[in-house]
Design a protein around this motif. Structure first.
Motif, PDB file in Angstrom:
ATOM      1  N   SER A  93       1.085  -0.984   0.003  1.00 38.01           N
ATOM      2  CA  SER A  93       0.209   0.145   0.012  1.00 38.01           C
ATOM      3  C   SER A  93       0.835   1.426   0.133  1.00 38.01           C
ATOM      4  O   SER A  93       1.926   1.126  -0.108  1.00 38.01           O
ATOM      5  CB  SER A  93      -1.151   0.112   1.056  1.00 38.01           C
ATOM      6  OG  SER A  93      -0.273   0.556   2.900  1.00 38.01           O
ATOM      7  N   ARG A  95       1.024   3.829   2.197  1.00 35.74           N
ATOM      8  CA  ARG A  95       1.231   3.765   3.438  1.00 35.74           C
ATOM      9  C   ARG A  95       2.728   2.541   3.504  1.00 35.74           C
ATOM     10  O   ARG A  95       3.604   3.558   4.332  1.00 35.74           O
ATOM     11  CB  ARG A  95       0.415   3.259   4.602  1.00 35.74           C
ATOM     12  CG  ARG A  95       0.742   4.456   5.509  1.00 35.74           C
ATOM     13  CD  ARG A  95      -0.517   3.633   6.825  1.00 35.74           C
ATOM     14  NE  ARG A  95      -1.690   4.425   6.791  1.00 35.74           N
ATOM     15  CZ  ARG A  95      -1.565   5.524   7.258  1.00 35.74           C
ATOM     16  NH1 ARG A  95      -1.014   6.172   7.703  1.00 35.74           N
ATOM     17  NH2 ARG A  95      -2.971   6.526   6.912  1.00 35.74           N
ATOM     18  N   ASN A 128      -4.498   3.228   2.020  1.00 38.85           N
ATOM     19  CA  ASN A 128      -4.028   1.053   2.394  1.00 38.85           C
ATOM     20  C   ASN A 128      -4.737   0.332   1.560  1.00 38.85           C
ATOM     21  O   ASN A 128      -4.327  -0.518   1.913  1.00 38.85           O
ATOM     22  CB  ASN A 128      -5.432   0.807   3.766  1.00 38.85           C
ATOM     23  CG  ASN A 128      -4.187   1.860   5.368  1.00 38.85           C
ATOM     24  OD1 ASN A 128      -3.238   2.306   4.985  1.00 38.85           O
ATOM     25  ND2 ASN A 128      -5.095   2.522   5.723  1.00 38.85           N
TER      26      ASN A 128
END
Ligand SMILES: Nc1ncnc2c1ncn2[C@@H]1O[C@H](COP(=O)(O)OP(=O)(O)OP(=O)(O)O)[C@@H](O)[C@H]1O
Ligand SMILES: [Mg+2]
Length: 309
Positions: A93, A95, A128
């Motif tokens: 992801s 992040r 995410n």
């Protein structure tokens, strides 16, 4: 202090293609620097050499006084590069990618800065998802976040706004401008010359692997840009050979049916009156007359065409 000092950089690819020829370029610390050139000019080759994904054939590069081509680990910590080509591991992801990237530079986890980057690059709601699910424009913004996550002093962006929509592009530039105002040196390539003119204080132009201009934006637009006197008539102008000859001294040309003549300035004086009379003699009284100052795009086209001729 010089952020980047590129000296006599050349690159010949394995297939014999000479992509860069003896390019020397100085990017002052704190600059907002535009590296411009037509497709295939060598911009990405230069940037990829800085990013260590292409090996230079000869020449040297200093980053903040350090030999970048020798001190690679040091360079990577202080340089952030947004490459033109998008490549991520599709199963992580945004992040995760940002946290990994900081780790790769030996920096501690920084949730606050990662969140701030996701927020500013408008990726928070996609943070995410796996990157495979992101759109092209989102992936490009993630590349920008990745280049900034270790807070480098010098940031290099290779067409960071390609495929990014108009509004997001504006907000992305606002963010880059803020980083520059806080002291980050920015070097970017773009084909949006209007944006480059507005944003950048320094500009270099490369064409067919060679540097053809490098100066402040202000001096390029002041010294190299010229102004034209334009005449609009009821009907679109067509220049006959004899009219072209009569107006040769003014480099007469027709743009969108409008006659344009070069104006020369010397101190307070210009050849406005003689240009005006010459046009009237050839075409009679115009519907209207106006001055047009060349912008960055005009200068770019003129310099790159002249160079190619
Ligand atoms: N790996 C390679 N092998 C051989 N030639 C290459 C390679 N990569 C680029 N070139 C050639 O080098 C020249 C410069 O390419 P480069 O990608 O640096 O241009 P650019 O200025 O970034 O262009 P664009 O605006 O299209 O991104 C081109 O002629 C290109 O075809
Ligand atoms: Mg390129």
């Amino acid at each position: 202090m010089t952020a980047l000092n590129i000296q006599n950089l050349s690159k010949v690819y394995e297939n014999g293609k000479q992509a860069l020829q003896d390019v020397s370029l100085r990017v002052p610390e704190g600059a907002f620097f535009a590296l411009l050139g037509p497709n295939g000019a060598g911009k990405s080759t230069l940037i990829n050499i800085l990013a260590d994904t292409v090996r230079a054939s000869s020449g040297s590069v200093q980053l903040l006084g350090h030999d970048l081509l020798m001190e690679r680990a040091w360079g990577k910590r202080h340089l952030g590069v947004v490459p033109q080509e998008i490549a991520f591991d599709p199963f992580f992801s945004p992040r995760e990618i940002l946290h990994f990237t900081r780790g790769m530079y030996g920096q501690s986890r920084d949730e606050v800065w990662v969140d701030a980057l996701l927020e500013r690059l408008e990726l928070a709601e996609h943070a995410n998802k796996i990157t495979r699910q992101l759109s092209g424009g989102m992936k490009r913004r993630l590349l920008v976040a990745q280049a900034l996550v270790h807070r480098p002093k010098v940031v290099i962006l290779d067409e960071p706004t390609a495929g990014v929509d108009v509004e997001l592009r504006k907000r992305l530039w606002d963010f880059i401008r803020e980083l520059n105002a806080e002291g980050t040196t920015v070097l970017l390539t773009t084909h949006y010359l209007e944006e480059a003119q507005e944003l950048c204080d320094q500009v270099a132009i490369i064409n067919q692997g060679r540097l053809i201009a490098s100066q402040s934006m202000q001096s390029l637009l002041g010294d190299v840009a010229s102004s034209s006197l334009c005449f609009r008539y009821e009907q679109a102008v067509e220049l006959s050979e004899s009219q072209e000859q009569a107006l040769q001294a003014f480099a007469a040309r027709v743009c969108d049916g409008v006659l344009c003549l070069d104006l020369q300035h010397e101190g307070e004086h210009s050849n406005f009156d003689t240009a005006y009379q010459a046009a009237r003699q050839c075409f009679g009284a115009p519907l209207d007359t106006y001055m047009r100052q060349e912008n960055l795009e005009d200068v770019f086209l003129r310099l790159t065409h002249k160079d190619a001729a």
